[in-house]
Design a protein around this motif. Structure first.
Motif: not given
Length: 203
Positions: A78-85
């Protein structure tokens, strides 16, 4: 990241950007290693889809929301991971028959060639082996995809990422190498840690 082969990032027709080989790569060769705790691979984690959605709703710029969604994925818990832009891991595009495989361990992700590659060949990975957008049916994935749909972002490979790997001719490859330098490893230089908390975003 640790780049083990000569690679570069180039503009590709109808794909945006992609990663291509600059040298012959044999089946089974390790191509690169990525570190999920390095914020140049993963920028941050969000503890829940609800918090992530609230963050997005506070952003007025629709293009910025789209960029964030395109660099994000839900974990199984249930977490959201935000990749490096500006990271290069995400420049490996999707195709259902991959020519590279990612192995995800807690402290390192390893990219290996599953076929032989020639100079100019684009590296492609089947996203359904990792993010599993077309495979997972749990509530977290369903909710995440619905959020993406509401912002006009398509994450399902089967609906928008079906093109096979590109191949650059020798002439085009020479031009791209002139304009785009080969990727360099960021180790043993100090890593920019704190990308993720527990490094288990795909395990």
């Amino acid at each position: 990241m640790e780049i083990c082969k000569r690679l570069t990032i180039v503009d590709l027709p109808n794909k945006g950007v992609g990663m291509v080989a600059l040298e012959p790569i044999s089946k089974g060769d390790v191509i690169a290693r990525w570190f999920p705790h390095d914020k140049r691979t993963i920028a941050r984690e969000v503890k829940s889809l609800e918090v992530f959605e609230k963050e997005l709703s506070a952003i007025e710029d629709a293009n910025e929301r789209s960029i964030i969604l395109n660099h994000s994925w839900p974990t199984s818990d249930g977490r959201i991971v935000v990749g490096a832009r500006d990271g290069v891991f995400g420049c490996i595009n999707h195709f259902r028959i991959p020519n590279v495989i990612h192995t995800f361990d807690a402290s390192v992700w390893t990219t290996t060639a599953c076929t032989s590659l020639n100079p100019g060949d684009e590296l492609c990975y089947n996203y359904n082996l990792g993010s599993q957008y077309d495979v997972r049916t749990d509530k977290f994935m369903i909710g995440f995809l619905a959020l993406c749909d509401s912002h006009g972002v398509q994450k399902r490979p089967s609906l928008g990422m079906t093109q096979p790997p590109c191949h650059l001719s020798e002439k085009d490859l020479l031009l791209h190498v002139h304009n785009n330098k080969p990727l360099k490893s960021s180790v043993p230089a100090p890593r920019q840690d704190n990308g993720t908390t527990d490094c288990t975003v795909w395990i």
